[in-house]
Design a protein around this motif. Structure first.
Motif, PDB file in Angstrom:
ATOM      1  N   ILE A  97     -58.789  67.643  -5.929  1.00  0.00           N
ATOM      2  CA  ILE A  97     -58.590  67.220  -7.314  1.00  0.00           C
ATOM      3  C   ILE A  97     -59.072  65.792  -7.536  1.00  0.00           C
ATOM      4  O   ILE A  97     -59.705  65.488  -8.559  1.00  0.00           O
ATOM      5  N   ASN A  98     -58.811  64.917  -6.589  1.00  0.00           N
ATOM      6  CA  ASN A  98     -59.218  63.518  -6.742  1.00  0.00           C
ATOM      7  C   ASN A  98     -60.737  63.388  -6.893  1.00  0.00           C
ATOM      8  O   ASN A  98     -61.230  62.621  -7.722  1.00  0.00           O
ATOM      9  N   GLU A  99     -61.485  64.148  -6.098  1.00  0.00           N
ATOM     10  CA  GLU A  99     -62.946  64.112  -6.187  1.00  0.00           C
ATOM     11  C   GLU A  99     -63.434  64.704  -7.506  1.00  0.00           C
ATOM     12  O   GLU A  99     -64.416  64.227  -8.089  1.00  0.00           O
ATOM     13  N   ASP A 100     -62.755  65.748  -7.965  1.00  0.00           N
ATOM     14  CA  ASP A 100     -63.125  66.336  -9.257  1.00  0.00           C
ATOM     15  C   ASP A 100     -62.908  65.336 -10.394  1.00  0.00           C
ATOM     16  O   ASP A 100     -63.737  65.225 -11.309  1.00  0.00           O
ATOM     17  N   ILE A 101     -61.788  64.608 -10.340  1.00  0.00           N
ATOM     18  CA  ILE A 101     -61.516  63.606 -11.374  1.00  0.00           C
ATOM     19  C   ILE A 101     -62.562  62.504 -11.321  1.00  0.00           C
ATOM     20  O   ILE A 101     -63.074  62.053 -12.369  1.00  0.00           O
ATOM     21  N   LEU A 102     -62.924  62.065 -10.119  1.00  0.00           N
ATOM     22  CA  LEU A 102     -63.963  61.045  -9.968  1.00  0.00           C
ATOM     23  C   LEU A 102     -65.273  61.507 -10.585  1.00  0.00           C
ATOM     24  O   LEU A 102     -65.942  60.751 -11.311  1.00  0.00           O
ATOM     25  N   ASN A 103     -65.625  62.755 -10.353  1.00  0.00           N
ATOM     26  CA  ASN A 103     -66.857  63.302 -10.909  1.00  0.00           C
ATOM     27  C   ASN A 103     -66.804  63.349 -12.427  1.00  0.00           C
ATOM     28  O   ASN A 103     -67.800  63.047 -13.116  1.00  0.00           O
ATOM     29  N   LEU A 104     -65.635  63.692 -12.975  1.00  0.00           N
ATOM     30  CA  LEU A 104     -65.480  63.731 -14.435  1.00  0.00           C
ATOM     31  C   LEU A 104     -65.569  62.330 -15.035  1.00  0.00           C
ATOM     32  O   LEU A 104     -66.130  62.146 -16.115  1.00  0.00           O
ATOM     33  N   VAL A 105     -65.009  61.340 -14.323  1.00  0.00           N
ATOM     34  CA  VAL A 105     -65.095  59.951 -14.784  1.00  0.00           C
ATOM     35  C   VAL A 105     -66.556  59.508 -14.848  1.00  0.00           C
ATOM     36  O   VAL A 105     -66.986  58.842 -15.800  1.00  0.00           O
ATOM     37  N   LYS A 106     -67.345  59.892 -13.855  1.00  0.00           N
ATOM     38  CA  LYS A 106     -68.776  59.556 -13.841  1.00  0.00           C
ATOM     39  C   LYS A 106     -69.508  60.179 -15.026  1.00  0.00           C
ATOM     40  O   LYS A 106     -70.508  59.642 -15.505  1.00  0.00           O
ATOM     41  N   LYS A 107     -68.998  61.332 -15.489  1.00  0.00           N
ATOM     42  CA  LYS A 107     -69.605  62.017 -16.633  1.00  0.00           C
ATOM     43  C   LYS A 107     -69.118  61.450 -17.968  1.00  0.00           C
ATOM     44  O   LYS A 107     -69.536  61.913 -19.030  1.00  0.00           O
ATOM     45  N   GLY A 108     -68.210  60.461 -17.909  1.00  0.00           N
ATOM     46  CA  GLY A 108     -67.727  59.839 -19.138  1.00  0.00           C
ATOM     47  C   GLY A 108     -66.399  60.365 -19.637  1.00  0.00           C
ATOM     48  O   GLY A 108     -66.128  60.329 -20.836  1.00  0.00           O
ATOM     49  N   LEU A 109     -65.561  60.848 -18.723  1.00  0.00           N
ATOM     50  CA  LEU A 109     -64.251  61.376 -19.109  1.00  0.00           C
ATOM     51  C   LEU A 109     -63.430  60.334 -19.845  1.00  0.00           C
ATOM     52  O   LEU A 109     -63.367  59.169 -19.456  1.00  0.00           O
ATOM     53  N   ASP A 110     -62.783  60.751 -20.931  1.00  0.00           N
ATOM     54  CA  ASP A 110     -61.913  59.866 -21.703  1.00  0.00           C
ATOM     55  C   ASP A 110     -60.794  59.345 -20.796  1.00  0.00           C
ATOM     56  O   ASP A 110     -60.161  60.124 -20.082  1.00  0.00           O
ATOM     57  N   PRO A 111     -60.524  58.027 -20.816  1.00  0.00           N
ATOM     58  CA  PRO A 111     -59.512  57.454 -19.919  1.00  0.00           C
ATOM     59  C   PRO A 111     -58.125  58.093 -20.035  1.00  0.00           C
ATOM     60  O   PRO A 111     -57.417  58.223 -19.041  1.00  0.00           O
TER      61      PRO A 111
END
Length: 221
Positions: free
Chosen positions: A128-142
């Motif tokens: 899950i942590n890696e998935d969240i990191l990947n989403l953050v790189k894609k511009g995930l809303d904070p």
């Protein structure tokens, strides 16, 4: 706006009733009797303390044994989001059925729900942590990132010993249900509604928009 949910907690004077779903004052009593499903069960009769609380709104009683609810067994106040994928729903509903008896077990199931949610939004769903990191790189809303990390950290505490003790703080497990429904709204339900509205535009306008977007993407390369 969704009303904040206050789960039943042993000896608390106010919370949401498991029967009428209303936030109401509760009357506590030591004069409790076992309901029919438990009258012939020696396990329950051998326990230390049986107490009950009665909702002042609907007059229904909840039974507690050594600070755990034994009746009713299901908290129907917590419902999965209407757009929750079926692949998540069974684990979510199982977590609802045990949260009052085992907050730690419920949190562990909800961690699995978040893991499956990652797959639904095209992430790997392995870490899950890696998935969240990947989403953050894609511009995930904070604020979505924070909600995901909240579920991840609390869920991890159910699986591995940590600073969060879910048995001492069962209300933390209950907040996971609300947070997961919030994530379903932001990551699945809202995009679905926008796609449906966009698809109802005239085809000519959609073609113009898609050509504009293609031109913008080629310019940025």
């Amino acid at each position: 706006m969704t009303q904040k949910y206050y789960p039943p907690i042993f000896q608390k004077e106010e919370f949401h009733c498991l029967y009428c779903k209303v936030y109401a004052h509760q009357r506590w009593s030591n004069d409790a009797k076992f309901p029919i499903p438990f009258q012939n069960d020696r396990y329950f009769h051998d326990q230390k303390e049986l107490r009950s609380n009665q909702c002042t709104r609907c007059q229904q009683s909840t039974l507690w044994l050594d600070n755990e609810i034994i009746y009713p067994l299901l908290d129907a106040q917590i419902q999965p989001h209407e757009d929750m994928p079926d692949s998540l729903k069974n684990d979510f509903e199982e977590a609802v059925s045990i949260v009052n008896k085992s907050p730690r077990g419920a949190a562990a199931l909800l961690r699995l729900v978040v893991q499956k949610l990652m797959i639904e939004i095209n992430e790997k769903g392995e870490r899950i942590n890696e998935d969240i990191l990947n989403l953050v790189k894609k511009g995930l809303d904070p604020h979505i990132q924070q909600a995901l990390d909240y579920c991840r950290v609390v869920g991890n505490s159910a699986v591995h010993p940590g600073e969060i003790n879910l048995e001492d703080s069962p209300e933390i497990a209950n907040t996971l249900f609300e947070t997961i429904n919030y994530l379903i709204e932001d990551l699945i339900a809202r995009p679905k509604r926008i796609r449906e509205r966009f698809s109802n535009l005239p085809k000519k306008e959609i073609d113009i928009i898609e050509k504009r977007n293609e031109k913008a993407l080629s310019t940025n390369k």
